[in-house]
Design a protein around this motif. Structure first.
Motif, mmCIF file in Angstrom:
data_model
loop_
_atom_site.group_PDB
_atom_site.id
_atom_site.type_symbol
_atom_site.label_atom_id
_atom_site.label_comp_id
_atom_site.label_asym_id
_atom_site.label_seq_id
_atom_site.Cartn_x
_atom_site.Cartn_y
_atom_site.Cartn_z
ATOM 1 N N ALA A 116 5.902 32.772 46.288
ATOM 2 C CA ALA A 116 5.862 33.846 46.384
ATOM 3 C C ALA A 116 4.831 34.600 46.020
ATOM 4 O O ALA A 116 3.700 33.912 45.477
ATOM 5 C CB ALA A 116 7.460 34.917 44.895
ATOM 6 N N GLN A 117 3.512 35.285 47.134
ATOM 7 C CA GLN A 117 2.704 35.925 46.524
ATOM 8 C C GLN A 117 2.458 36.954 46.322
ATOM 9 O O GLN A 117 3.080 38.772 46.323
ATOM 10 C CB GLN A 117 2.288 36.225 48.172
ATOM 11 N N VAL A 118 2.465 37.001 44.663
ATOM 12 C CA VAL A 118 2.348 38.332 43.986
ATOM 13 C C VAL A 118 0.818 38.643 43.474
ATOM 14 O O VAL A 118 0.595 38.080 43.008
ATOM 15 C CB VAL A 118 3.280 38.104 42.822
ATOM 16 N N VAL A 119 1.201 40.524 44.117
ATOM 17 C CA VAL A 119 0.263 40.475 43.005
ATOM 18 C C VAL A 119 0.403 41.889 42.207
ATOM 19 O O VAL A 119 0.928 42.562 42.017
ATOM 20 C CB VAL A 119 -0.786 42.059 44.410
ATOM 21 N N SER A 120 -1.023 41.954 40.768
ATOM 22 C CA SER A 120 -0.334 42.885 39.954
ATOM 23 C C SER A 120 -2.016 43.456 39.886
ATOM 24 O O SER A 120 -3.327 43.090 39.839
ATOM 25 C CB SER A 120 -0.099 41.935 38.721
ATOM 26 N N ALA A 121 -1.747 44.758 39.064
ATOM 27 C CA ALA A 121 -3.067 44.572 38.705
ATOM 28 C C ALA A 121 -4.030 44.269 37.714
ATOM 29 O O ALA A 121 -4.762 44.568 37.410
ATOM 30 C CB ALA A 121 -2.990 46.608 37.905
ATOM 31 N N HIS A 122 -2.756 43.320 36.711
ATOM 32 C CA HIS A 122 -3.984 42.942 35.273
ATOM 33 C C HIS A 122 -3.554 41.526 35.755
ATOM 34 O O HIS A 122 -2.067 41.265 36.408
ATOM 35 C CB HIS A 122 -4.060 43.241 34.408
ATOM 36 N N ALA A 123 -4.176 39.942 35.149
ATOM 37 C CA ALA A 123 -3.217 38.654 35.370
ATOM 38 C C ALA A 123 -2.222 38.959 34.342
ATOM 39 O O ALA A 123 -1.614 39.600 32.881
ATOM 40 C CB ALA A 123 -3.977 38.096 34.306
ATOM 41 N N LEU A 124 -0.888 38.562 34.594
ATOM 42 C CA LEU A 124 0.097 38.406 34.098
ATOM 43 C C LEU A 124 0.080 37.260 33.126
ATOM 44 O O LEU A 124 -0.395 35.734 33.082
ATOM 45 C CB LEU A 124 1.180 37.962 34.893
ATOM 46 N N ASP A 125 0.730 37.574 32.035
ATOM 47 C CA ASP A 125 1.005 36.224 30.576
ATOM 48 C C ASP A 125 1.856 35.275 30.813
ATOM 49 O O ASP A 125 2.519 35.500 31.882
ATOM 50 C CB ASP A 125 0.405 37.046 29.211
ATOM 51 N N SER A 145 8.003 28.683 43.244
ATOM 52 C CA SER A 145 6.266 29.134 43.233
ATOM 53 C C SER A 145 5.695 30.409 43.622
ATOM 54 O O SER A 145 5.942 30.887 44.060
ATOM 55 C CB SER A 145 5.661 27.804 43.930
ATOM 56 N N VAL A 146 5.041 30.502 42.513
ATOM 57 C CA VAL A 146 4.142 32.179 42.653
ATOM 58 C C VAL A 146 2.565 31.725 42.853
ATOM 59 O O VAL A 146 2.042 30.727 42.060
ATOM 60 C CB VAL A 146 4.535 32.960 41.297
ATOM 61 N N ASP A 147 2.137 32.236 43.895
ATOM 62 C CA ASP A 147 0.870 32.523 43.973
ATOM 63 C C ASP A 147 -0.109 34.257 43.632
ATOM 64 O O ASP A 147 0.287 34.633 44.395
ATOM 65 C CB ASP A 147 0.089 32.371 45.183
ATOM 66 N N ALA A 148 -0.030 33.678 42.826
ATOM 67 C CA ALA A 148 -0.430 34.696 41.973
ATOM 68 C C ALA A 148 -1.832 36.038 42.124
ATOM 69 O O ALA A 148 -3.060 34.877 41.844
ATOM 70 C CB ALA A 148 -0.459 35.031 40.503
ATOM 71 N N SER A 149 -2.634 36.663 42.302
ATOM 72 C CA SER A 149 -3.558 37.483 42.152
ATOM 73 C C SER A 149 -3.420 39.085 41.952
ATOM 74 O O SER A 149 -2.845 39.752 41.864
ATOM 75 C CB SER A 149 -3.971 37.715 44.080
ATOM 76 N N VAL A 150 -5.047 39.337 41.535
ATOM 77 C CA VAL A 150 -4.916 40.338 40.857
ATOM 78 C C VAL A 150 -5.668 41.563 41.816
ATOM 79 O O VAL A 150 -6.796 41.327 42.352
ATOM 80 C CB VAL A 150 -6.061 40.203 39.419
ATOM 81 N N ASP A 151 -5.608 42.353 41.819
ATOM 82 C CA ASP A 151 -5.579 44.063 42.304
ATOM 83 C C ASP A 151 -5.797 45.075 41.334
ATOM 84 O O ASP A 151 -4.387 45.656 41.531
ATOM 85 C CB ASP A 151 -5.535 44.220 43.880
ATOM 86 N N PRO A 152 -6.738 45.058 40.900
ATOM 87 C CA PRO A 152 -6.629 46.491 40.348
ATOM 88 C C PRO A 152 -6.208 47.786 40.768
ATOM 89 O O PRO A 152 -5.796 48.755 40.224
ATOM 90 C CB PRO A 152 -7.995 47.015 39.545
ATOM 91 N N SER A 153 -6.569 48.015 41.906
ATOM 92 C CA SER A 153 -6.269 49.150 42.912
ATOM 93 C C SER A 153 -4.714 49.611 42.743
ATOM 94 O O SER A 153 -4.105 50.749 43.553
ATOM 95 C CB SER A 153 -6.706 49.424 44.452
ATOM 96 N N ILE A 154 -4.053 48.909 42.740
ATOM 97 C CA ILE A 154 -2.440 48.992 42.428
ATOM 98 C C ILE A 154 -1.826 50.171 41.242
ATOM 99 O O ILE A 154 -0.916 50.505 41.088
ATOM 100 C CB ILE A 154 -1.990 47.729 43.057
ATOM 101 N N LEU A 155 -2.798 49.845 40.829
ATOM 102 C CA LEU A 155 -2.756 50.689 38.888
ATOM 103 C C LEU A 155 -1.827 50.412 38.242
ATOM 104 O O LEU A 155 -2.344 50.367 36.962
ATOM 105 C CB LEU A 155 -2.438 52.410 39.321
ATOM 106 N N GLY A 156 -0.362 49.085 38.674
ATOM 107 C CA GLY A 156 0.380 48.962 38.007
ATOM 108 C C GLY A 156 1.433 48.637 38.864
ATOM 109 O O GLY A 156 1.394 48.990 39.903
#
Length: 184
Positions: A116-125, A145-156
């Motif tokens: 799963a590719q997951v985009v969040s506004a801030h890093a997940l703990d 398996s999570v492929d996490a990335s951060v994109d602040p432009s999604i706001l939350g």
């Protein structure tokens, strides 16, 4: 054996498939996976390293020397280090992030996991990541398996891509939908 499911159609997919098959044949999938994860983190943390891999102005020799130095400094295994040298020689370092993503997908499929590719506004703990994996596992019915990335432009919120499905729970998308609805 076909693992790619369309991954081989791209340049990054062909390189990732080659590295995956070589690592699998030499029983070094875990070592290569750990090295690529360390490299991905280094790319995220270092603007200089990101500029190195993205710049077409750096000669093949200089890129090879620099990537070799980086490899030894962050503890990259020899197979991955050699692979990075090939990328530098072929002027393909610009595709490194996509190659890492495709290799991770191939490895997860090999282990019977879904990626799963997951985009969040801030890093997940760690707690949030564990909860997310549990929920995704219940949706899919297998390990995720999570492929996490951060994109602040999604706001939350989150954007989750799981195979051909995308779940967009980002605040940016909700605000855009609200703005469209208010226009009438």
């Amino acid at each position: 054996m076909e693992y790619s499911g369309g991954i081989q159609a791209s340049l990054s997919g062909r390189y990732a498939t080659a590295l995956f098959e070589l690592a699998r044949n030499e029983n070094k999938l875990d070592a290569v996976g750990q090295s690529l994860a360390a490299l991905k983190q280094a790319l995220a943390e270092s603007a200089d390293l990101s500029a190195l891999v993205a710049s077409p102005l750096i000669s093949r020799e200089d890129a090879g020397k620099a990537i070799s130095a980086v490899s030894s400094s962050i503890g990259i295994d020899p197979l991955t280090a050699n692979f990075l040298g090939v990328l530098a020689k072929n002027r393909r370092l610009g595709a490194l992030s996509a190659i890492i993503r495709d290799f991770t997908t191939l490895s997860a499929r090999h282990r019977g996991e879904t990626t799963a590719q997951v985009v969040s506004a801030h890093a997940l703990d760690d707690n949030q990541m564990a909860t997310l994996k549990t929920r995704l596992k219940s949706m899919v019915g297998s390990e995720v398996s999570v492929d996490a990335s951060v994109d602040p432009s999604i706001l939350g919120g989150l954007i989750v891509r799981l195979g051909s499905r995308q779940i967009d729970g980002s605040i940016r998308t909700k605000l855009n939908a609200l703005a469209t609805a208010m226009k009438g």
